[in-house]
Design a protein around this motif. Structure first.
Motif, mmCIF file in Angstrom:
data_model
loop_
_atom_site.group_PDB
_atom_site.id
_atom_site.type_symbol
_atom_site.label_atom_id
_atom_site.label_comp_id
_atom_site.label_asym_id
_atom_site.label_seq_id
_atom_site.Cartn_x
_atom_site.Cartn_y
_atom_site.Cartn_z
ATOM 1 N N GLU A 46 -7.219 -24.126 9.555
ATOM 2 C CA GLU A 46 -7.043 -22.890 10.305
ATOM 3 C C GLU A 46 -7.211 -21.680 9.382
ATOM 4 O OE1 GLU A 46 -3.156 -23.360 11.935
ATOM 5 O OE2 GLU A 46 -3.869 -24.421 13.732
ATOM 6 N N LEU A 47 -7.885 -20.653 9.897
ATOM 7 C CA LEU A 47 -8.097 -19.416 9.160
ATOM 8 C C LEU A 47 -7.484 -18.258 9.934
ATOM 9 C CD1 LEU A 47 -11.921 -19.800 8.382
ATOM 10 C CD2 LEU A 47 -10.012 -20.519 6.930
ATOM 11 N N ARG A 48 -6.972 -17.277 9.210
ATOM 12 C CA ARG A 48 -6.507 -16.068 9.878
ATOM 13 C C ARG A 48 -6.949 -14.854 9.084
ATOM 14 N NH1 ARG A 48 -2.526 -13.163 7.865
ATOM 15 N NH2 ARG A 48 -1.130 -13.974 6.272
ATOM 16 N N ARG A 49 -7.127 -13.740 9.773
ATOM 17 C CA ARG A 49 -7.571 -12.508 9.130
ATOM 18 C C ARG A 49 -6.455 -11.921 8.276
ATOM 19 N NH1 ARG A 49 -12.413 -10.786 11.271
ATOM 20 N NH2 ARG A 49 -13.041 -11.945 13.136
ATOM 21 N N VAL A 50 -6.839 -11.232 7.212
ATOM 22 C CA VAL A 50 -5.857 -10.773 6.231
ATOM 23 C C VAL A 50 -4.862 -9.780 6.818
ATOM 24 C CG1 VAL A 50 -7.339 -11.191 4.247
ATOM 25 C CG2 VAL A 50 -7.454 -8.981 5.394
ATOM 26 N N ASP A 51 -5.255 -9.004 7.822
ATOM 27 C CA ASP A 51 -4.353 -8.003 8.402
ATOM 28 C C ASP A 51 -3.759 -8.436 9.737
ATOM 29 O OD1 ASP A 51 -4.557 -6.217 6.331
ATOM 30 O OD2 ASP A 51 -6.105 -4.980 7.260
ATOM 31 N N SER A 52 -3.935 -9.710 10.103
ATOM 32 C CA SER A 52 -3.549 -10.142 11.451
ATOM 33 C C SER A 52 -2.053 -10.053 11.709
ATOM 34 C CB SER A 52 -4.032 -11.573 11.703
ATOM 35 O OG SER A 52 -3.419 -12.482 10.796
ATOM 36 N N ASP A 53 -1.234 -10.186 10.674
ATOM 37 C CA ASP A 53 0.214 -10.132 10.883
ATOM 38 C C ASP A 53 0.817 -8.817 10.404
ATOM 39 O OD1 ASP A 53 -0.183 -10.531 8.206
ATOM 40 O OD2 ASP A 53 1.278 -12.150 7.997
ATOM 41 N N LYS A 54 -0.056 -7.806 10.206
ATOM 42 C CA LYS A 54 0.423 -6.500 9.766
ATOM 43 C C LYS A 54 0.509 -5.549 10.956
ATOM 44 C CE LYS A 54 -0.004 -7.676 5.316
ATOM 45 N NZ LYS A 54 -0.863 -8.866 5.400
ATOM 46 N N ASN A 55 1.384 -4.579 10.857
ATOM 47 C CA ASN A 55 1.615 -3.647 11.958
ATOM 48 C C ASN A 55 0.730 -2.403 11.811
ATOM 49 O OD1 ASN A 55 2.807 -2.660 14.299
ATOM 50 N ND2 ASN A 55 4.438 -1.620 13.171
ATOM 51 N N TYR A 56 -0.599 -2.620 11.856
ATOM 52 C CA TYR A 56 -1.540 -1.514 11.750
ATOM 53 C C TYR A 56 -2.120 -1.186 13.123
ATOM 54 C CZ TYR A 56 -1.577 -2.517 6.716
ATOM 55 O OH TYR A 56 -1.222 -2.725 5.412
ATOM 56 N N THR A 57 -2.494 0.089 13.305
ATOM 57 C CA THR A 57 -3.227 0.462 14.502
ATOM 58 C C THR A 57 -4.652 -0.050 14.386
ATOM 59 O OG1 THR A 57 -3.997 2.570 13.616
ATOM 60 C CG2 THR A 57 -1.832 2.558 14.685
ATOM 61 N N LYS A 58 -5.367 -0.024 15.500
ATOM 62 C CA LYS A 58 -6.743 -0.502 15.472
ATOM 63 C C LYS A 58 -7.578 0.334 14.514
ATOM 64 C CE LYS A 58 -10.563 -1.921 18.416
ATOM 65 N NZ LYS A 58 -11.014 -2.139 19.801
ATOM 66 N N PRO A 395 -12.546 2.629 18.352
ATOM 67 C CA PRO A 395 -11.392 3.015 17.526
ATOM 68 C C PRO A 395 -10.434 3.957 18.224
ATOM 69 C CG PRO A 395 -13.319 4.252 16.858
ATOM 70 C CD PRO A 395 -13.790 3.261 17.878
ATOM 71 N N ALA A 396 -10.912 4.689 19.219
ATOM 72 C CA ALA A 396 -10.069 5.662 19.922
ATOM 73 C C ALA A 396 -10.630 5.862 21.324
ATOM 74 C CB ALA A 396 -10.028 6.989 19.166
ATOM 75 N N SER A 397 -9.839 6.439 22.197
ATOM 76 C CA SER A 397 -10.274 6.685 23.566
ATOM 77 C C SER A 397 -11.487 7.612 23.567
ATOM 78 C CB SER A 397 -9.136 7.327 24.365
ATOM 79 O OG SER A 397 -9.556 7.655 25.667
#
Length: 445
Positions: A46-58, A395-397
């Motif tokens: 299994e692979l996961r992205r480096v920022d997948s568990d971080k609380n960042y906005t898109k 990235p934004a509306s």
């Protein structure tokens, strides 16, 4: 005087040397030995992205990925910038969980198709960065051995074995990060706890003098998948490996397959294309990109825009560790003109927020009336169709951006992992071919 023909190998192969001062573990290790012939093996990881568990906005995720891509590009092109020390790609976008030793010590490592070495931090540390898991201690493992200078894995790289029987390495990265230590063999365990596979005598770097930015990824080492005898696929003699990358917004893991499991995959219906060799950068996987269609029409670009030049610069490499494909600025300028003509959308400067150079303003009523064009990348012997999230990000509306970046100067192009989303990508190392198959990676495996 070092011959010119040897210089690039010093820069792009693992800098390994055998010197005094690495006998710290001499009283607690087994006799060194070399690697034996491998038994057939099958792995699912299994692979996961480096920022997948971080609380960042898109938008923050996009900007961080662009910044990592810039640093990685600088490292990948360091040889042609006059750097005179061993420099490697470094960094990456996907993490894999593995275990080392007996009993197993679990840690998280970057998967990197642009590096060859497998390494983790080791006790006792002269200097180590913080990592989320316990640092591996070889004295606690019954299956650890140092690698002698007589080993082919030491001899195949830059080595000097006049004074010691310990094979040291010094591995530098383009962002001035570095790892130093000695080469060894260990038992590595792959896969989930209920379906794991243990592999003995894997050659790796035991790094005990390290500095740099690795800690920001939340990892504890790196697993090289590059075109080298030191990388994991070549050590395991699997012949093939494949990955299926899920959507960036997906909560599902991406999947890596190795060995006989890749033989069970569907035929690459999008075709196969040769993996091209570049003697100046022998580690990397290159593709022959012959042209790009946008909205059904070919871009008016030079036929050699993506060709490898005589000095080894230029060309296009495929890279799991770069999020957004990177194309020469001359190509991106032509693409900008084509996109604005096709969509009739106005350009908007969002580069300071996202780092992406091509962004457009959507109508005030949203994107309902906008048809964003597809693209076709024409590789040798195959045409790869890209659409939707493989090309576009919001990235934004009211704003849409092309998921590609622009590079200047040395002309290296990179086919990044955003353009590989929801696609089964098979690396056939025996036949030096790359296969693509459109796939729903969230539910395929």
């Amino acid at each position: 005087m070092i011959m010119a023909s040897l210089l690039y190998s010093l820069l792009f192969l693992l800098g390994v040397s055998c010197v005094l001062g690495t006998s710290t573990f001499a009283t607690s290790i087994k006799s060194p030995h070399d690697v034996h012939k491998r038994d057939p093996i099958s792995l699912k990881i299994e692979l996961r992205r480096v920022d997948s568990d971080k609380n960042y906005t898109k938008m923050e995720r996009i900007k961080r990925a662009v910044l990592r891509g810039k640093h990685r590009y600088q490292a990948l092109t360091a040889f042609f910038s006059g750097v005179q020390t061993p420099v490697y790609s470094g960094g990456g976008e996907f993490l894999m969980n593995i275990a080392i030793g007996e009993p197993p010590n679990y840690y998280r490592a970057i998967l990197d198709t642009g590096s060859d070495l497998i390494w983790t931090q080791c006790q006792p540390c002269q200097q180590c960065f913080n990592q989320p898991t316990q640092i591996y201690n070889p004295q606690n493992s019954s299956t650890f051995s140092t690698l002698p200078c007589s080993s082919r894995h030491c001899e195949n790289a830059w080595s000097s074995c006049d004074y010691s029987n310990y094979c040291d390495f010094n591995y530098g990265y383009g962002d001035r990060s570095s790892v130093r230590g000695y080469m060894a063999t260990e038992t590595f365990t792959f896969g989930s706890s209920d379906n794991s596979v243990s592999v003995p005598d894997v050659v790796f770097g035991c790094a005990n003098d390290n500095q740099g930015t690795f800690a920001q990824f939340g990892d504890s080492g790196l697993v090289g998948f590059a075109n080298s005898a030191l990388s994991l696929p070549y050590q395991l003699e699997t012949g093939k490996f494949a990955y299926c990358l899920t959507s960036k917004e997906s909560t599902s893991y991406s999947t890596l397959l190795m060995g006989s499991l890749t033989d069970q995959l569907p035929v690459a219906i999008a075709g196969t294309t040769p993996l091209i060799s570049n003697p100046s950068r022998p580690l990397y996987y290159y593709l022959e990109l012959q042209g790009i269609d946008v909205g059904g029409s070919p871009l008016p670009i030079s036929s050699n825009a993506f060709a490898i030049k005589q000095d080894g610069s230029g060309g296009m490499m495929i890279d799991s560790g770069t999020t957004y494909s990177q194309l020469p600025s001359s190509v991106m300028n032509v693409m900008t003109n084509a996109l604005t003509q096709i969509t009739n959308l106005a350009l908007v400067d969002y580069s300071s927020y996202t780092g992406l150079p091509i962004c457009m303003q959507l109508p005030s009523d949203g994107s309902s009336g906008v048809q964003l064009p597809d693209m076709v990348f024409h590789f040798e012997n195959s045409a790869l169709y890209l659409s939707g999230e493989q090309l576009w990000t919001y990235p934004a509306s009211g704003v849409v951006c092309l998921a590609m970046t622009s590079v200047n100067g040395l002309g290296l192009s990179i086919f990044g992992n955003s353009q590989q989303i929801n696609m089964q990508v098979v690396y056939d190392l025996q036949n030096q071919l790359l296969g693509f198959t459109p796939t729903d990676c969230d539910g395929y495996y």
